[in-house]
Design a protein around this motif. Structure first.
Motif, PDB file in Angstrom:
ATOM      1  N   ASN A 527       0.843  -1.197   0.000  1.00 21.67           N
ATOM      2  CA  ASN A 527       0.000   0.000   0.000  1.00 21.67           C
ATOM      3  C   ASN A 527       0.877   1.246   0.000  1.00 21.67           C
ATOM      4  O   ASN A 527       2.045   1.212   0.394  1.00 21.67           O
ATOM      5  CB  ASN A 527      -0.971   0.021   1.190  1.00 21.67           C
ATOM      6  CG  ASN A 527      -0.234   0.020   2.516  1.00 21.67           C
ATOM      7  OD1 ASN A 527       0.328   1.032   2.916  1.00 21.67           O
ATOM      8  ND2 ASN A 527      -0.214  -1.133   3.189  1.00 21.67           N
ATOM      9  N   ARG A 528       0.308   2.339  -0.442  1.00 25.03           N
ATOM     10  CA  ARG A 528       1.063   3.578  -0.602  1.00 25.03           C
ATOM     11  C   ARG A 528       1.535   4.165   0.731  1.00 25.03           C
ATOM     12  O   ARG A 528       2.565   4.845   0.781  1.00 25.03           O
ATOM     13  CB  ARG A 528       0.212   4.610  -1.352  1.00 25.03           C
ATOM     14  CG  ARG A 528       0.128   4.385  -2.859  1.00 25.03           C
ATOM     15  CD  ARG A 528      -0.899   5.299  -3.503  1.00 25.03           C
ATOM     16  NE  ARG A 528      -0.763   5.368  -4.968  1.00 25.03           N
ATOM     17  CZ  ARG A 528      -1.635   5.940  -5.769  1.00 25.03           C
ATOM     18  NH1 ARG A 528      -2.743   6.502  -5.259  1.00 25.03           N
ATOM     19  NH2 ARG A 528      -1.430   5.978  -7.083  1.00 25.03           N
ATOM     20  N   ALA A 553      -2.152  -5.081  -7.701  1.00 19.91           N
ATOM     21  CA  ALA A 553      -2.456  -6.202  -6.793  1.00 19.91           C
ATOM     22  C   ALA A 553      -2.076  -5.888  -5.360  1.00 19.91           C
ATOM     23  O   ALA A 553      -1.583  -6.757  -4.621  1.00 19.91           O
ATOM     24  CB  ALA A 553      -1.744  -7.471  -7.273  1.00 19.91           C
ATOM     25  N   GLY A 554      -2.318  -4.664  -4.918  1.00 19.05           N
ATOM     26  CA  GLY A 554      -2.025  -4.280  -3.544  1.00 19.05           C
ATOM     27  C   GLY A 554      -3.256  -4.398  -2.654  1.00 19.05           C
ATOM     28  O   GLY A 554      -4.288  -4.951  -3.053  1.00 19.05           O
ATOM     29  N   ASP A 555      -3.152  -3.855  -1.451  1.00 15.45           N
ATOM     30  CA  ASP A 555      -4.267  -3.919  -0.495  1.00 15.45           C
ATOM     31  C   ASP A 555      -5.457  -3.084  -0.959  1.00 15.45           C
ATOM     32  O   ASP A 555      -6.611  -3.424  -0.696  1.00 15.45           O
ATOM     33  CB  ASP A 555      -3.806  -3.405   0.884  1.00 15.45           C
ATOM     34  CG  ASP A 555      -2.700  -4.258   1.474  1.00 15.45           C
ATOM     35  OD1 ASP A 555      -2.583  -5.429   1.060  1.00 15.45           O
ATOM     36  OD2 ASP A 555      -1.956  -3.758   2.336  1.00 15.45           O
ATOM     37  N   ASN A 556      -5.185  -1.968  -1.620  1.00 15.11           N
ATOM     38  CA  ASN A 556      -6.236  -1.038  -2.028  1.00 15.11           C
ATOM     39  C   ASN A 556      -6.151  -0.814  -3.533  1.00 15.11           C
ATOM     40  O   ASN A 556      -5.152  -0.294  -4.028  1.00 15.11           O
ATOM     41  CB  ASN A 556      -6.057   0.293  -1.282  1.00 15.11           C
ATOM     42  CG  ASN A 556      -7.188   1.275  -1.553  1.00 15.11           C
ATOM     43  OD1 ASN A 556      -7.985   1.088  -2.464  1.00 15.11           O
ATOM     44  ND2 ASN A 556      -7.238   2.337  -0.758  1.00 15.11           N
ATOM     45  N   PRO A 557      -7.176  -1.193  -4.298  1.00 10.52           N
ATOM     46  CA  PRO A 557      -7.151  -0.992  -5.756  1.00 10.52           C
ATOM     47  C   PRO A 557      -6.897   0.451  -6.168  1.00 10.52           C
ATOM     48  O   PRO A 557      -6.379   0.702  -7.254  1.00 10.52           O
ATOM     49  CB  PRO A 557      -8.535  -1.461  -6.202  1.00 10.52           C
ATOM     50  CG  PRO A 557      -8.957  -2.430  -5.161  1.00 10.52           C
ATOM     51  CD  PRO A 557      -8.400  -1.887  -3.871  1.00 10.52           C
ATOM     52  N   LEU A 558      -7.268   1.408  -5.311  1.00  9.20           N
ATOM     53  CA  LEU A 558      -7.020   2.808  -5.644  1.00  9.20           C
ATOM     54  C   LEU A 558      -5.528   3.111  -5.719  1.00  9.20           C
ATOM     55  O   LEU A 558      -5.115   4.076  -6.365  1.00  9.20           O
ATOM     56  CB  LEU A 558      -7.685   3.730  -4.616  1.00  9.20           C
ATOM     57  CG  LEU A 558      -9.217   3.736  -4.594  1.00  9.20           C
ATOM     58  CD1 LEU A 558      -9.739   4.660  -3.505  1.00  9.20           C
ATOM     59  CD2 LEU A 558      -9.772   4.160  -5.956  1.00  9.20           C
ATOM     60  N   ASP A 559      -4.717   2.288  -5.059  1.00  8.81           N
ATOM     61  CA  ASP A 559      -3.265   2.474  -5.125  1.00  8.81           C
ATOM     62  C   ASP A 559      -2.707   2.119  -6.501  1.00  8.81           C
ATOM     63  O   ASP A 559      -1.536   2.382  -6.779  1.00  8.81           O
ATOM     64  CB  ASP A 559      -2.560   1.619  -4.064  1.00  8.81           C
ATOM     65  CG  ASP A 559      -2.756   2.169  -2.656  1.00  8.81           C
ATOM     66  OD1 ASP A 559      -3.225   3.312  -2.527  1.00  8.81           O
ATOM     67  OD2 ASP A 559      -2.434   1.454  -1.683  1.00  8.81           O
ATOM     68  N   ASN A 560      -3.534   1.526  -7.353  1.00 11.38           N
ATOM     69  CA  ASN A 560      -3.106   1.212  -8.716  1.00 11.38           C
ATOM     70  C   ASN A 560      -3.729   2.178  -9.717  1.00 11.38           C
ATOM     71  O   ASN A 560      -3.868   1.874 -10.896  1.00 11.38           O
ATOM     72  CB  ASN A 560      -3.479  -0.231  -9.083  1.00 11.38           C
ATOM     73  CG  ASN A 560      -2.768  -0.704 -10.340  1.00 11.38           C
ATOM     74  OD1 ASN A 560      -1.658  -0.266 -10.637  1.00 11.38           O
ATOM     75  ND2 ASN A 560      -3.399  -1.592 -11.088  1.00 11.38           N
ATOM     76  N   THR A 561      -4.126   3.350  -9.234  1.00  9.07           N
ATOM     77  CA  THR A 561      -4.683   4.398 -10.095  1.00  9.07           C
ATOM     78  C   THR A 561      -3.898   5.682  -9.870  1.00  9.07           C
ATOM     79  O   THR A 561      -3.041   5.761  -8.989  1.00  9.07           O
ATOM     80  CB  THR A 561      -6.162   4.674  -9.762  1.00  9.07           C
ATOM     81  OG1 THR A 561      -6.232   5.329  -8.473  1.00  9.07           O
ATOM     82  CG2 THR A 561      -6.965   3.389  -9.715  1.00  9.07           C
ATOM     83  N   ASP A 562      -4.217   6.704 -10.661  1.00  7.66           N
ATOM     84  CA  ASP A 562      -3.577   7.997 -10.408  1.00  7.66           C
ATOM     85  C   ASP A 562      -4.470   8.908  -9.563  1.00  7.66           C
ATOM     86  O   ASP A 562      -4.294  10.125  -9.550  1.00  7.66           O
ATOM     87  CB  ASP A 562      -3.172   8.691 -11.713  1.00  7.66           C
ATOM     88  CG  ASP A 562      -4.260   8.664 -12.764  1.00  7.66           C
ATOM     89  OD1 ASP A 562      -5.413   8.382 -12.410  1.00  7.66           O
ATOM     90  OD2 ASP A 562      -3.953   8.936 -13.939  1.00  7.66           O
TER      91      ASP A 562
END
Length: 725
Positions: A527-528, A553-562
């Motif tokens: 996670n970020r 593929a982290g804890d929070n899908p938002l961490d794979n967005t901008d």
């Protein structure tokens, strides 16, 4: 920022409002980076993008330098007790450095001149008396000024002449007029220098052996070519103007009487000499420098745009790649990389002369064995020495494989620079330079952006006359381009090299290395917020960088967005209101629901509609890569030679470089072909960059082939018999 500074910056950026400029500069002053402002502070700047923000920054620096120079000049004139209110007003109202320097010129400390010696000898009153157009005997009047420093009347007249000539040459109004006249009416004239000789037989400067063109119509590539030809001792260059027209202006400006006498003849001789010795040479030097500066600026812009498109080329994802670094005597270095760019193995084969026959015979078998053993799907061949011979070898060998395996010619510019660098030695301490180069070539195909950021942008070679350009300005501009490209794409926090991370907003080399070190010690980021534990990565760096760092593929899908963490609450509310579960992001159903969301319903004091629209777009495509929509490399399986080319033949090629006069296209032979700007479309094209970009795949037709000079002329306009079917 004071009102005058803002006004001057605004005048130079007419397409950007003063309020936007003021807001942008305030955000920069607070320590915010350009990528962060462009992406996450859109409402504050009125949605200025990175290029506009860079322009604001650059113009502000330019205006600040102008204002500082104005005050320096005023203070230096004041120290001489020669500053008048009118002169100070003129200097402060100047809107460019050249005008300031023109006004300062008469007061500027310089080496001892004949005019200064004449003034010291007491001849200034004689020179001033001449300007009253006296109807008297000049020699008799000059005799009154004979002294220990002035032996006779003729010496006095010569001294007065020098004083007038220098004074005329330093008049700001005169210099301004002559500068404008030369720009609008001057001609650049180039000829083959006596005993001038080109270093090669291709006649690079042949078109400039007898060349004349209006100064105002010169293109940047012509200026840079002429400059280089002059520097190499091939060309003589001058700016020609109508001397009679210039002298007529000086007469009108300086002779205030209709009668002609000895004094008017004396002044005429002074301004004629002033033009010949001082004005014309000074203005020519100044304009040559100005033309060069403008050409440099344009060439740097072209280089930057080409670099951006090169960096943004579509990556080849999920493919096992062989990097192939061609060579003759020392053998071709091979490197196998897995789907993620991880180095698997290396080899050296000797398919070319002057290698022994036994090694040449074994090369194909070794090559095919590596391909089959590691399941290689693509081969990246460097475009350097022995490239085309290696291409023929690869194309021939691949015919013996039943499954499809393609090759791509990769621009290897700068690969050797990186391979010999400290960073490359740190990554592959047990490999030779050439083996590291093969890895770099392979990775350039897999992920151009991630690999090319390791190399000095100036070494990549996608411009024109790049070695003649000012290094500092070129370096700054290209660094801006790299920063813009990397932050627009974003990086995978768990695979990015420290070189790639260094380009991220808010990060420097030390922090980037700490991020990688933390990853190596504690395992992949999930996670970020873990970034807050990285040494030296403080709150400001976290704020500026975190939105550009992705965690698939982290804890929070938002961490794979901008989506920036500061806007997670807004994203969560949108998902809740639309009934989208975390695991549904990116699905067709979720995208349809998000399409119905109105940004205005979710704005806050911190996030306006532009920001909310960005959040919605990110939720539609989590993990999106802007480069996926860019042109993919042109895959090849066979090879041609220049001798195979015939006029009218249709081919596909990859745009390798775009310059002011056209584009160079790789069509699969040893030399790139040129599509001149006049052959890009049936319609008039002023700027080639409006038609093509580096990396584009284009259809071209052979227009002409010059085997002797190894030059290929291409056209993007289908020949009539082809167009008519």
């Amino acid at each position: 920022m004071d009102k005058k500074t803002l006004q001057l910056v605004s005048q130079q950026l007419p397409d950007i409002r003063q309020g936007q400029i003021k807001a942008a500069l305030k955000l920069m002053d607070e320590g915010n980076t350009i990528p962060f402002i462009a992406r996450y502070r859109k409402e504050m700047t009125g949605t200025l993008d990175e290029v506009q923000l860079q322009a604001v920054r650059d113009r502000y620096q330019h205006v600040t330098s102008l204002l500082e120079r104005q005050e320096t000049v005023i203070n230096r004139i004041k120290e001489q007790d020669k500053l008048t209110p009118a002169l100070a007003k003129q200097i402060r109202e100047a809107t460019d450095l050249q005008t300031v320097e023109d006004l300062y010129l008469p007061y500027k400390q310089k080496r001892q001149t004949k005019a200064q010696q004449a003034r010291a000898a007491g001849l200034a009153p004689l020179a001033n008396w001449m300007l009253t157009y006296p109807d008297e005997d000049l020699t008799g009047a000059a005799a009154k000024y004979v002294n220990d420093s002035v032996p006779d009347a003729q010496a006095a007249l010569d001294g007065a002449h020098e004083i007038l000539a220098e004074a005329i040459s330093e008049m700001a109004t005169v210099r301004g007029w002559l500068r404008s006249y030369t720009v609008n009416h001057g001609q650049l004239v180039t000829t083959l220098k006596r005993n001038g000789e080109e270093k090669d037989e291709l006649g690079t400067y042949k078109q400039y052996y007898d060349f004349t063109a209006p100064v105002k119509d010169l293109s940047s590539y012509q200026i840079l070519a002429v400059n280089r030809g002059e520097k190499e001792g091939v060309l003589s260059v001058k700016i020609a103007v109508d001397t009679e027209a210039v002298l007529n202006y000086l007469r009108f400006r300086l002779i205030r009487t209709s009668k002609r006498n000895a004094a008017t003849d004396f002044i005429t001789a002074a301004y004629t000499d002033a033009n010949k010795r001082f004005l014309a040479p000074a203005i020519e030097r100044e304009l040559r420098r100005q033309l060069t500066d403008q050409a440099d600026e344009q060439a740097i812009k072209v280089f930057g745009e080409n670099l951006y498109h090169l960096l943004m080329r579509a990556p080849i994802k999920g493919k096992v790649v062989m990097g192939f670094d061609p060579a003759y005597r020392t053998g071709c270095k091979l490197a196998i990389l897995d789907e993620n760019g991880k180095f698997l193995t290396k080899a050296v084969i000797y398919p070319h002369d002057p290698a022994p026959a036994k090694k040449r015979a074994a090369a194909e078998g070794e090559f095919l064995q590596l391909i089959e053993h590691y399941g290689v799907e693509m081969i990246a061949i460097g475009n350097g020495t022995a490239s085309r011979e290696s291409e023929r070898f690869v194309a021939s060998a691949l015919k013996k494989i039943s499954r499809p395996v393609y090759y791509v010619i990769v621009n290897e510019a700068g690969a050797s620079v990186y391979s010999a660098s400290e960073e490359a030695r740190d990554e592959f301490p047990d490999l030779h330079v050439e083996q590291r180069s093969a890895i770099s070539i392979g990775r350039r195909l897999q992920d151009p952006l991630a690999e090319l950021v390791k190399i000095d942008p100036q070494a990549i070679g996608v411009g024109q006359y790049q070695h003649d350009l000012p290094k500092k300005e070129l370096g700054t501009a290209l660094d801006d381009v790299v920063e813009r490209a990397v932050n627009r794409v974003g990086v995978n926090l768990n695979t990015a090299s420290y070189q790639l991370l260094t380009q991220i907003s808010g990060l420097n080399k030390t922090i980037a290395k700490n991020i990688v070190h933390y990853r190596d010690e504690h395992g992949r980021y999930t996670n970020r917020t873990q970034l807050k534990k990285v040494p030296r990565l403080g709150p400001k760096s976290y704020q500026q960088s975190v939105g550009f760092l992705r965690i698939p593929a982290g804890d929070n899908p938002l961490d794979n967005t901008d989506v920036h963490p500061e806007s997670y609450d807004i994203a969560a509310k949108i998902m809740k209101d639309t009934g989208i579960a975390v695991g549904e992001l990116g699905t067709t159903a979720a995208t349809k629901r998000l399409a119905k969301v109105k940004a205005a319903d979710y704005t806050t004091d911190q996030a306006g509609e532009a920001t909310v629209n960005d959040i919605i777009a990110s939720l539609k495509k989590p993990g999106r890569d802007l480069r996926d929509s860019m042109p993919a490399p042109l895959l090849r399986h066979d090879v041609m030679t220049i001798e195979d080319l015939k006029p009218g033949m249709k081919l596909q090629g990859t745009v390798r470089n775009v310059v002011d006069f056209g584009a160079f296209v790789d069509i699969g032979v040893k030399h790139d072909g040129l599509v001149h700007v006049s052959k890009m479309s049936k319609k008039f094209v002023r700027d080639p960059r409006t038609v093509v970009a580096v990396g584009d795949i284009v259809d071209v037709w052979i227009d002409d082939v010059d085997l002797k000079r190894q030059r290929i002329q291409l056209t993007m306009v289908a020949p009539k018999k082809v167009a008519n079917g």
